[in-house]
Design a protein around this motif. Structure first.
Motif, PDB file in Angstrom:
ATOM      1  N   THR A  83       0.529  -1.420   0.106  1.00 52.05           N
ATOM      2  CA  THR A  83       0.353  -0.047  -0.004  1.00 52.05           C
ATOM      3  C   THR A  83       1.215   1.102  -0.203  1.00 52.05           C
ATOM      4  O   THR A  83       1.002   2.255  -1.122  1.00 52.05           O
ATOM      5  CB  THR A  83      -1.056  -0.236   1.066  1.00 52.05           C
ATOM      6  OG1 THR A  83      -1.877  -0.988   1.350  1.00 52.05           O
ATOM      7  CG2 THR A  83      -1.547   1.223   1.059  1.00 52.05           C
ATOM      8  N   VAL A  84       1.691   1.413   0.287  1.00 54.05           N
ATOM      9  CA  VAL A  84       3.000   2.673   1.045  1.00 54.05           C
ATOM     10  C   VAL A  84       3.142   2.391  -0.260  1.00 54.05           C
ATOM     11  O   VAL A  84       3.700   3.791  -0.866  1.00 54.05           O
ATOM     12  CB  VAL A  84       3.877   2.241   1.893  1.00 54.05           C
ATOM     13  CG1 VAL A  84       5.224   3.307   1.529  1.00 54.05           C
ATOM     14  CG2 VAL A  84       3.108   2.195   3.553  1.00 54.05           C
ATOM     15  N   ALA A  85       3.514   1.678  -1.008  1.00 59.33           N
ATOM     16  CA  ALA A  85       4.883   2.241  -2.631  1.00 59.33           C
ATOM     17  C   ALA A  85       3.824   2.348  -3.435  1.00 59.33           C
ATOM     18  O   ALA A  85       3.820   3.119  -4.752  1.00 59.33           O
ATOM     19  CB  ALA A  85       5.322   0.384  -3.059  1.00 59.33           C
ATOM     20  N   PHE A  86       2.277   1.916  -3.248  1.00 59.70           N
ATOM     21  CA  PHE A  86       1.233   2.248  -4.080  1.00 59.70           C
ATOM     22  C   PHE A  86       1.179   4.076  -4.126  1.00 59.70           C
ATOM     23  O   PHE A  86       1.128   4.577  -4.970  1.00 59.70           O
ATOM     24  CB  PHE A  86       0.112   1.705  -4.379  1.00 59.70           C
ATOM     25  CG  PHE A  86      -0.855   2.192  -5.032  1.00 59.70           C
ATOM     26  CD1 PHE A  86      -0.854   1.345  -6.307  1.00 59.70           C
ATOM     27  CD2 PHE A  86      -1.834   3.190  -5.199  1.00 59.70           C
ATOM     28  CE1 PHE A  86      -2.168   1.526  -6.923  1.00 59.70           C
ATOM     29  CE2 PHE A  86      -2.743   3.810  -5.616  1.00 59.70           C
ATOM     30  CZ  PHE A  86      -2.942   2.756  -6.773  1.00 59.70           C
ATOM     31  N   LEU A  87       1.287   4.367  -2.978  1.00 54.16           N
ATOM     32  CA  LEU A  87       0.893   5.515  -2.536  1.00 54.16           C
ATOM     33  C   LEU A  87       1.836   6.130  -3.297  1.00 54.16           C
ATOM     34  O   LEU A  87       2.145   7.507  -3.805  1.00 54.16           O
ATOM     35  CB  LEU A  87       0.362   6.104  -1.323  1.00 54.16           C
ATOM     36  CG  LEU A  87      -0.951   5.045  -0.751  1.00 54.16           C
ATOM     37  CD1 LEU A  87      -0.589   5.599   0.902  1.00 54.16           C
ATOM     38  CD2 LEU A  87      -1.639   5.916  -1.214  1.00 54.16           C
ATOM     39  N   LEU A  88       3.486   5.736  -3.092  1.00 58.99           N
ATOM     40  CA  LEU A  88       4.687   6.884  -3.173  1.00 58.99           C
ATOM     41  C   LEU A  88       4.498   6.744  -4.367  1.00 58.99           C
ATOM     42  O   LEU A  88       4.754   7.765  -5.071  1.00 58.99           O
ATOM     43  CB  LEU A  88       5.686   6.009  -2.845  1.00 58.99           C
ATOM     44  CG  LEU A  88       6.303   5.737  -0.960  1.00 58.99           C
ATOM     45  CD1 LEU A  88       7.239   4.666  -0.892  1.00 58.99           C
ATOM     46  CD2 LEU A  88       6.168   6.800  -0.454  1.00 58.99           C
ATOM     47  N   ALA A  89       4.144   5.267  -5.555  1.00 62.38           N
ATOM     48  CA  ALA A  89       3.987   5.938  -6.571  1.00 62.38           C
ATOM     49  C   ALA A  89       3.325   6.987  -7.941  1.00 62.38           C
ATOM     50  O   ALA A  89       3.197   7.214  -8.133  1.00 62.38           O
ATOM     51  CB  ALA A  89       4.257   4.782  -7.450  1.00 62.38           C
ATOM     52  N   ALA A  90       2.060   6.842  -6.555  1.00 58.81           N
ATOM     53  CA  ALA A  90       0.800   7.838  -6.804  1.00 58.81           C
ATOM     54  C   ALA A  90       1.207   9.290  -6.939  1.00 58.81           C
ATOM     55  O   ALA A  90       1.042  10.403  -7.150  1.00 58.81           O
ATOM     56  CB  ALA A  90      -0.186   7.155  -6.418  1.00 58.81           C
ATOM     57  N   GLY A  91       2.723   9.542  -6.557  1.00 59.46           N
ATOM     58  CA  GLY A  91       3.091  11.349  -5.901  1.00 59.46           C
ATOM     59  C   GLY A  91       3.248  11.598  -4.296  1.00 59.46           C
ATOM     60  O   GLY A  91       3.635  12.860  -3.986  1.00 59.46           O
TER      61      GLY A  91
END
Length: 279
Positions: A83-91
């Motif tokens: 989840t954290v990786a997804f949010l980081l990738a989202a900006g």
């Protein structure tokens, strides 16, 4: 020497259950472990070193991990790193993710796929601003709520304007709220116009507010005119304000007459105005 908050504790008790001891050794107090077990007995079957490792690796301090887990033990079953990786990738920055999830740990359990991040109706900057203020917008149901607002009749430009100023809008069951306003006597076009101008009205129990205004002495026709002019009127109580105006020399007939033309008289600012008059 005082032990730093959240640091592992030295456990000397020979009578302590070994399964409890490993959590205490990891930094939890006995009271915190007891609270965890009451909420989720399977906690005792877990190895805290393994369970906490993922949370520590994404950047939380030990005391922050203890706070999150104690308040929301479900997080131990989440793919936090994913989840954290997804949010980081989202900006989002790592600091934004960590800070937000500390106050809203449910965020760590979202799959994100159906959230506001997947909508093409908002810019990246708008999404980041709204999600920082209202992280629940990252829940999977958000796109469904956006779709419901579009189906209800709002244009993309209207939706962006409404949610930019009132992000909570996306956490409300829009169609039900619109139906309540229609049932209260407003036409659908009136409802859409009111919500476009004052989206905070969505979710207000309009029927109850109208009943209160009628009890105060306003006719139903006058109420509809007042509300379509100033929809926020539906979110206030009126008895105390009317009573205060009367106590300052207005007759009730005067209050009803003036408020019918200037409904903001019944808003929150009237208290400050009366205080100024009395000074």
């Amino acid at each position: 020497t005082k032990r730093p908050s959240g640091a592992p504790q030295a456990v000397n008790s020979t009578t302590m259950d070994p399964r409890v001891r490993q959590w205490v050794t990891a930094g939890f107090s006995v009271a915190q472990v007891t609270k965890l077990v009451r909420r989720d007995p399977e906690i005792l079957q877990m190895d805290p070193r393994e369970q906490l490792k993922g949370l520590m690796q994404v950047g939380y301090q030990r005391k922050e991990v203890i706070k999150i887990v104690t308040g929301y033990p479900q997080v131990l079953r989440y793919d936090v790193q994913g989840t954290v990786a997804f949010l980081l990738a989202a900006g989002f920055t790592r600091n934004q993710v960590l800070t937000t999830s500390l106050s809203f740990p449910t965020l760590l359990g979202y799959t994100i796929d159906g959230s506001i991040l997947g909508s093409d109706r908002f810019t990246k900057e708008q999404v980041e601003r709204m999600a920082r203020a209202y992280p629940s917008l990252l829940c999977p149901e958000t796109q469904t709520r956006i779709g419901a607002l579009v189906t209800a009749g709002f244009a993309k430009e209207q939706l962006i304007k409404m949610t930019s100023g009132f992000p909570q809008l996306l956490g409300i069951a829009a169609e039900r709220s619109i139906a309540l306003l229609v049932a209260a006597g407003f036409t659908r076009s009136q409802v859409l116009d009111m919500l476009h101008r004052y989206p905070d009205v969505l979710g207000v129990e309009a029927g109850r507010s109208i009943d209160l205004l009628q009890a105060a002495g306003f006719s139903k026709e006058t109420i509809y005119r007042m509300v379509t002019s100033w929809p926020s009127l539906l979110g206030y109580t009126y008895d105390s304000r009317i009573a205060r105006l009367i106590s300052h020399g207005f007759s009730k007939a005067d209050v009803l007459k003036i408020a019918a033309t200037y409904p903001t008289l019944l808003g929150p600012d009237v208290e400050a105005r009366i205080a100024q008059w009395g000074s």
